[in-house]
Design an enzyme around this catalytic site. Structure first.
Site: not given
Ligand code: G3I
Length: 637
Positions: A443, A551
């Site tokens: 990105e 994705e």
């Molecule tokens: O694991 C922690 C947990 O311990 C905590 O209690 C909770 C609440 O704060 O957060 C959890 O982490 C979250 C993680 O997903 C796992 O669930 C993060 O906050 C959250 O930001 C993260 O979101 C991910 C996002 O990328 C940001 O990394 C999504 O699951 C994931 O599907 C999404 O994937 C992205 C690709 O990497 C890049 N392309 C876009 C795609 C969608 O946004």
């Protein structure tokens, strides 16, 4: 197609010149910077970062061993009292935020409002009661709803047009809590007034005056599991008094184990294997750690289905794909083997897919949360699972402007190139024998086709050259790996795709190694730019690059919890057409989805994936099967 810039419209030529200037300046800076090879900036991974075997009572992995982190909890940074929140509190009741639909004449209609409200200063243990009575000078009674209730809070209706926010803040709630209620105009529901009340909770002189409330069990959501699969349930006790309750099972399932987690003492893990189908309720008792007579019992529900309920007709997707040099894959939920349905999840994924991407475990804030600290367990476990099932692993991501640990966000500009290099080196060296496709750059292009500027700590420090450096280093570490730039919103014509192509052309002009483009493709069911997608694939192929759909998911726009047959058919058609375009394009090497069951999707509310929450195939799955069935070397399609 873009070889001779002079034939491009002026806007493009300007963009082209700006980009070339940016690169020239970056090159100048790079040449002038002193190359102080001063050793490493942060500790490389060491033996103390090596994951250790996890007791099998804590997971339901089948056929592969699960390791866990050797470290304790991540240190939680001590949060200073939030000065901004304190200042906002002192400033008095926040002004209401009025919102209206586009074109709405706010002069012709009075906004709803609340009166007689003020910020509150209370002690933990006090009882808060705030009455919200929405008014409207036009005489109608507005509706209202709250934005977020605190744990233990309530907002009962007083049956007189008003509601009262009732709450007893406790030790857990010390600080400033924002309670927001939205008044909705009775005549124009899009015309709203959002009113926040700030409540400052302090500890009383004598904390023993705070009532000791009963503990709670964080109830996990509904799950569907399969007969004879091992089930693990991570149950978490919660006590608003800030203590940690113990959890007990008054009637444990036959043969169950119930063990407290060795690191997270608030977590107790139940593991058992259901041998009959049906709806099961397991009662979990939470016992207060101060007063053992204070307990709460909560039900946890499981829906156990027979294997026959998951009948799958037709060949698995990976079998259909293997008769051509094609990959069909998914992004794996981090630590899926800690979920109740983890065994079912792993079994279905292994049957259908031959490539897997870690959804989150390889993001920098997860795998390298502190300088010199590495959390490899989740990725190591996924690699072991993939090896067991002869799946390729797609590394995601190496260099991204998001999900960065604070120590990188706050790092010195001058150190960032070395931080980036050390990170790439360490991650790729650990996994290069197991991972041969990498989203090296994730990105990097903005919506207008320019590169993300200072939104990216990497661009901020190195300009466009960070891309060159990352790709060159990745190539030197893993010469045979497939190196991708991964992007979203490039599936249609537009500035972003053009900007990406111009970036690729600059990189190719500088002999920067790059093997392909990842088209993320987070789509909605109303996607219709299929011709443009086909054209964009052709442009990328003409640049000599591979195409990976990385994705794919197709959200159902209505967000209906039970999508209609029509909506499911529309979703399936998008999957069908996208898969067909990929199969027709020789450069398109993989179709990878961002998950495979709606139970675990970052857009779960839009049911975007080919399996539903109960692991039943949706029309979208059949659509993928059809396309892969049709597409054989003989049919050439
Ligand atoms: O694991 C922690 C947990 O311990 C905590 O209690 C909770 C609440 O704060 O957060 C959890 O982490 C979250 C993680 O997903 C796992 O669930 C993060 O906050 C959250 O930001 C993260 O979101 C991910 C996002 O990328 C940001 O990394 C999504 O699951 C994931 O599907 C999404 O994937 C992205 C690709 O990497 C890049 N392309 C876009 C795609 C969608 O946004």
């Amino acid at each position: 197609m873009f070889a001779d810039p002079m034939h491009l419209p002026l806007a493009y030529r300007q963009q082209f010149l700006i980009s070339m200037l940016t690169v020239a300046i970056s090159l100048l800076v790079a040449c002038n910077s002193t190359d102080e090879s001063i050793g490493t900036l942060t500790e490389p991974p060491g033996q103390d970062d090596e994951p250790i075997p996890e007791a099998i009572a804590f997971n339901n992995a089948v056929g592969f061993e699960v390791f866990r982190e050797p470290h304790g909890r991540l240190p939680v940074p001590l949060k200073e009292p939030d000065a901004a929140a304190l200042q906002e509190f002192e400033a008095g009741l926040p002004a209401p935020v009025i919102s209206a639909p586009p074109g709405f004449d706010t002069n012709a209609n009075n906004a709803p409002f609340f009166s007689n409200l003020k910020n509150l200063d209370v002690f933990a243990g006090d009882t808060v009661a705030i009455r919200f009575a929405p008014e409207d000078l036009d005489g109608d009674l507005p509706g209202m709803f709250y934005e977020q209730l605190p744990l233990g809070g309530a907002f009962p209706d007083n049956r007189d047009g008003s509601k009262t926010f009732r709450w007893q803040p406790l030790q857990q709630d010390v600080g400033i809590f924002r309670f927001t209620v939205v008044a909705v105009d009775a005549v124009a529901p899009g015309y709203r007034s959002s009113q926040t009340v700030l409540i400052r909770v302090s500890l009383p002189e004598d904390p023993s005056s705070i009532p000791n409330v009963a503990p709670m069990v964080e109830s996990p959501r509904e799950y569907t599991v399969r007969v004879n699969d091992p089930v693990v349930l991570e149950l978490k006790g919660l006590d608003l008094n800030g203590t940690i309750p113990t959890l007990e099972l008054p009637e444990p399932p036959v043969g169950a184990s119930f063990v407290q987690h060795p690191v997270f003492e608030e977590v107790f893990v139940l593991k058992f294997t259901p041998t009959v189908a049906g709806e099961f309720t397991i009662n979990v008792l939470a016992r207060d750690s101060v007063d053992p007579n204070l307990t709460t019992t909560e039900p946890v529900n499981l829906n156990v289905l027979d294997s026959v309920d998951f009948q799958a007709s037709g060949l698995p997707l990976r079998e259909l794909a293997q008769n051509r040099d094609f990959k069909i894959g998914f992004a794996a939920l981090q630590s899926f083997y800690h979920q109740p349905d983890g065994a079912l999840y792993a079994d279905f994924a292994a049957r259908e897919f031959n490539i897997v991407t870690p959804e989150n475990s390889m993001k920098m804030d997860t795998i390298n949360p502190l300088p010199g600290r590495y959390e490899f367990a989740a990725t190591d476990n996924l690699v072991r699972y993939a090896q067991l099932h002869d799946m390729q692993v797609h590394g995601h991501p190496l260099v991204w402007h998001r999900q960065l640990p604070e120590w990188i966000e706050q790092s010195e500009l001058a150190d960032r190139e070395q931080h980036m290099s050390e990170y790439i080196q360490r991650i790729m060296e650990r996994y290069s024998a197991d991972i041969d496709v990498w989203d090296v750059i994730n990105e990097t292009v903005d919506d207008d086709g320019s590169l993300r500027g200072n939104e990216s700590v990497w661009f901020e420090a190195m300009g466009e050259l960070y891309i060159d450096k990352a790709l060159q280093l990745a190539r030197s570490i893993a010469p045979a790996a497939t190196l991708l730039i991964n992007e979203f919103d490039i599936s249609m014509a537009g500035d972003k795709f053009n900007g990406l192509v111009q970036l690729v052309e600059r990189l190719q002009a500088r002999d920067v190694p790059l093997d392909g483009i990842g088209f993320q493709m987070h789509l909605f069911d109303n996607f219709s730019s299929f011709d443009e997608l086909q054209d964009n694939f052709a442009v990328v192929a003409a640049l000599g690059l591979d195409i990976f759909i990385t994705e794919l998911d197709v959200s159902i726009s209505s967000g209906a919890s039970q999508p209609s047959t029509t909506e499911l058919a529309l979703q399936a058609d998008v999957y069908r057409q996208v898969a067909g375009i990929c199969i027709q394009q020789p450069a398109c090497k993989a179709l990878q989805m961002w998950g495979f069951t709606d139970q675990y999707s970052f857009r779960s509310n839009f049911n975007p994936l080919p399996y539903d929450r109960s692991y039943q195939r949706k029309p979208a799955f059949q659509a993928l099967q059809e396309i892969l069935e049709i597409s054989t070397p003989e049919t050439g399609f």
